[in-house]
Design an enzyme around this catalytic site. Structure first.
Site, PDB file in Angstrom:
ATOM      1  N   CYS A  68       0.822  -1.096  -0.082  1.00  0.00           N
ATOM      2  CA  CYS A  68       0.150   0.074  -0.017  1.00  0.00           C
ATOM      3  C   CYS A  68       0.936   1.327  -0.181  1.00  0.00           C
ATOM      4  CB  CYS A  68      -0.982  -0.154   1.087  1.00  0.00           C
ATOM      5  SG  CYS A  68      -0.195   0.493   2.476  1.00  0.00           S
ATOM      6  N   CYS A  73       1.978   5.462   8.449  1.00  0.00           N
ATOM      7  CA  CYS A  73       0.575   4.669   8.929  1.00  0.00           C
ATOM      8  C   CYS A  73       1.502   3.576   9.861  1.00  0.00           C
ATOM      9  CB  CYS A  73      -0.005   3.795   7.972  1.00  0.00           C
ATOM     10  SG  CYS A  73       0.850   2.352   7.078  1.00  0.00           S
ATOM     11  N   CYS A  75       2.685   0.671   9.621  1.00  0.00           N
ATOM     12  CA  CYS A  75       3.511  -0.373   9.088  1.00  0.00           C
ATOM     13  C   CYS A  75       4.869   0.232   8.833  1.00  0.00           C
ATOM     14  CB  CYS A  75       2.866  -1.060   7.904  1.00  0.00           C
ATOM     15  SG  CYS A  75       1.500  -2.067   8.289  1.00  0.00           S
ATOM     16  N   CYS A 148      -6.878  -1.859   3.958  1.00  0.00           N
ATOM     17  CA  CYS A 148      -5.604  -2.253   4.567  1.00  0.00           C
ATOM     18  C   CYS A 148      -4.978  -3.466   4.387  1.00  0.00           C
ATOM     19  CB  CYS A 148      -6.013  -1.845   6.113  1.00  0.00           C
ATOM     20  SG  CYS A 148      -4.563  -2.298   7.202  1.00  0.00           S
ATOM     21  N   GLN A 232      -5.491 -11.624  21.115  1.00  0.00           N
ATOM     22  CA  GLN A 232      -4.318 -11.433  20.471  1.00  0.00           C
ATOM     23  C   GLN A 232      -4.774 -11.031  18.973  1.00  0.00           C
ATOM     24  OE1 GLN A 232      -1.347 -10.745  21.572  1.00  0.00           O
ATOM     25  NE2 GLN A 232      -0.924 -11.834  23.280  1.00  0.00           N
ATOM     26  N   TYR A 261      -2.757 -11.568  34.378  1.00  0.00           N
ATOM     27  CA  TYR A 261      -3.273 -10.792  33.335  1.00  0.00           C
ATOM     28  C   TYR A 261      -3.652 -11.647  32.266  1.00  0.00           C
ATOM     29  CZ  TYR A 261      -0.112  -7.615  35.599  1.00  0.00           C
ATOM     30  OH  TYR A 261       0.692  -6.577  36.559  1.00  0.00           O
ATOM     31  N   GLU A 282      -7.700 -11.336  36.119  1.00  0.00           N
ATOM     32  CA  GLU A 282      -7.723 -10.283  35.109  1.00  0.00           C
ATOM     33  C   GLU A 282      -8.597  -9.026  35.680  1.00  0.00           C
ATOM     34  OE1 GLU A 282      -7.022  -9.625  31.417  1.00  0.00           O
ATOM     35  OE2 GLU A 282      -8.515  -8.061  32.086  1.00  0.00           O
ATOM     36  N   ASP A 325       1.543 -11.737  31.719  1.00  0.00           N
ATOM     37  CA  ASP A 325       1.216 -11.169  29.963  1.00  0.00           C
ATOM     38  C   ASP A 325       0.645  -9.970  30.348  1.00  0.00           C
ATOM     39  OD1 ASP A 325       0.599 -10.915  27.511  1.00  0.00           O
ATOM     40  OD2 ASP A 325      -0.575 -12.435  27.050  1.00  0.00           O
ATOM     41  N   CYS A 352       4.691  -7.482  25.219  1.00  0.00           N
ATOM     42  CA  CYS A 352       4.596  -6.818  23.922  1.00  0.00           C
ATOM     43  C   CYS A 352       5.600  -5.537  23.896  1.00  0.00           C
ATOM     44  CB  CYS A 352       3.419  -6.609  23.877  1.00  0.00           C
ATOM     45  SG  CYS A 352       2.358  -5.662  24.993  1.00  0.00           S
TER      46      CYS A 352
END
Ligand SMILES: C[S@@+](CC[C@H](N)C(=O)[O-])C[C@H]1O[C@@H](n2cnc3c(N)ncnc32)[C@H](O)[C@@H]1O
Length: 394
Positions: A68, A73, A75, A148, A232, A261, A282, A325, A352
């Site tokens: 694209c 953006c 990416c 996208c 995820q 979590y 959680e 997590d 992450c």
């Protein structure tokens, strides 16, 4: 603003090219190592500048034509060969772990994504002045999009329909596509044309069409997903990641595991077969409701969920092994102290954000040895990377 020639020396942790103009550092998105470009300076601060490529003068052999053409953006790495994006992510985590927690030789491999396009099962679209798209990195400037490439096929079908509608009273649209599809709209929208494409529609937090929860399949399990609960975004990679979590735990010791979590209970259910009892904690009430539904949906009896803040709930719990997590912000110092007090034999940390991972690993250093870290390319073409880290009691 002024235009200058920039030679890119390397890329930073956010995938931006780094060069120097009269000794001052300049960050240039979409400029690769060894490339040269004429760059427009869009921000000139005391210590650094930010630029935009006007024209590439020297091109890298690692450059590809992205699928694209949208600039700025999420990416950030879409002009780099896929295998080079994996190298970049591995080097980035190696660098961060060394710099911020003194760890070397612990990162084993990066596991690629089988699908590098159409992999995202959730996208968040922004609407401004009736136009649909994404916000440019770190701003409220809208990049209008027609499709996208990392979103699922169905999400792109929905985008095509949305573009025909009057979006003037809409602020945000989330599409979740797990086979069953949910749309979550902030604002007012005529939804008639969307109904045949989806299983559930929420408008301003109210269910206006279809089911309350949609169902996703992952490995041998099925999961109810609600409007707000976390799941995820790349199911193929998530499955590989959960298997690595299991691989890092000592299944021969059986007994009790804590899944801190735990979201909708995904990891807890994956572990349930191998341990006597799994307890998930959680904070999001909706996620805990789904987790309990998921336990029943999959006929599992040795798992229980606690709704609450990890920093408060964990103090009274015990377990031989723990999985954490957390969100990008990582663990809290109260959470770390509680884990140290529980004193598990093994701790598996799913992260992450390598920066907060490195910060937290340093605090475990005296009591736990970091044995190994495996990386997962959960978010191809972005600068993000998921880490799974095994810590064993010293
Ligand atoms: C990265 S997600 C992990 C979810 C789950 N392990 C999975 O793979 O689907 C982080 C989760 O932590 C939850 N969370 C955030 N802060 C929390 C806290 N202080 N205590 C408990 N849970 C929290 C979020 O609601 C979210 O579901």
């Amino acid at each position: 603003m002024e235009e200058v020639l920039v030679k890119c020396e390397r890329i930073d942790h956010f995938g931006r090219g780094i060069g120097y103009v009269l000794g001052k550092i300049i960050f240039v998105p979409n400029l690769l190592p060894k490339e040269e470009a004429m760059v427009k300076i869009v921000l000139d601060k005391k210590k650094y500048m930010v630029g935009e490529v006007i024209k590439l003068v020297k091109k890298s052999d690692d450059r590809i034509l992205p699928k694209c053409g949208y600039e700025n953006c999420g990416c950030a790495l879409k002009s780099l060969k896929y295998e080079k994006t994996l190298e970049f992510k591995k080097e980035k985590v190696i660098d961060i772990l060394k710099r911020y927690s003194g760890l070397t030789n612990v990162v084993k491999e990066i596991v690629p994504s089988d699908n590098i396009y159409g992999y995202r099962n959730k996208i968040t679209l922004k609407v401004k002045g009736g136009r649909l798209g994404y916000f440019k990195n770190g701003t409220n400037d809208l990049i209008e999009i027609k499709r996208c490439e990392i979103a699922s096929h169905k999400s792109n079908e929905i985008i095509s329909v949305l573009k025909e509608l009057d979006l003037s009273k809409v602020r945000e649209i989330i599409i979740k596509d797990f086979g069953e599809v949910m749309i979550i709209i902030k604002g007012e929208l005529d939804i008639e044309l969307l109904k045949p494409l989806v299983d559930s529609i929420y408008m301003n937090a109210r269910l206006v069409y279809g089911k309350e929860n949609i169902v996703a399949s992952l490995g041998e399990f099925k999961f109810y997903l609600s409007k707000d609960a976390f799941f995820q975004v790349n199911s193929g990679v998530a499955l590989k990641l959960y298997n690595k979590v299991l691989d890092y735990l000592d299944v021969s010791s059986g007994k009790n595991v804590l899944d801190l979590y735990c979201g909708t209970g995904t990891i807890s259910l994956f572990l349930s077969k191998y341990f006597d009892q799994v307890v998930g904690v959680e904070i999001n009430e909706e996620a805990v409701k789904c987790a309990t539904l998921n336990k029943n949906l999959n006929n599992i009896s040795n798992v229980m969920f606690i709704c609450g803040d990890v920093s408060k709930e964990v103090s009274g719990l015990m377990a031989e092994q723990i999985v954490v997590d957390p969100p990008r912000s990582g663990l809290t110092s109260a959470g770390i102290n509680d884990i140290l007090r529980i004193n598990p034999d093994r701790l598996v940390y799913v992260s992450c954000d390598p920066m907060t991972l490195a910060r937290d690993l340093k605090l475990f250093k005296d009591n736990y040895e970091v044995k190994e870290v495996t990386l997962f390319d959960m978010f191809p073409w972005t600068y993000h990377v998921e880490s799974v880290c095994l810590l064993v009691k010293r």
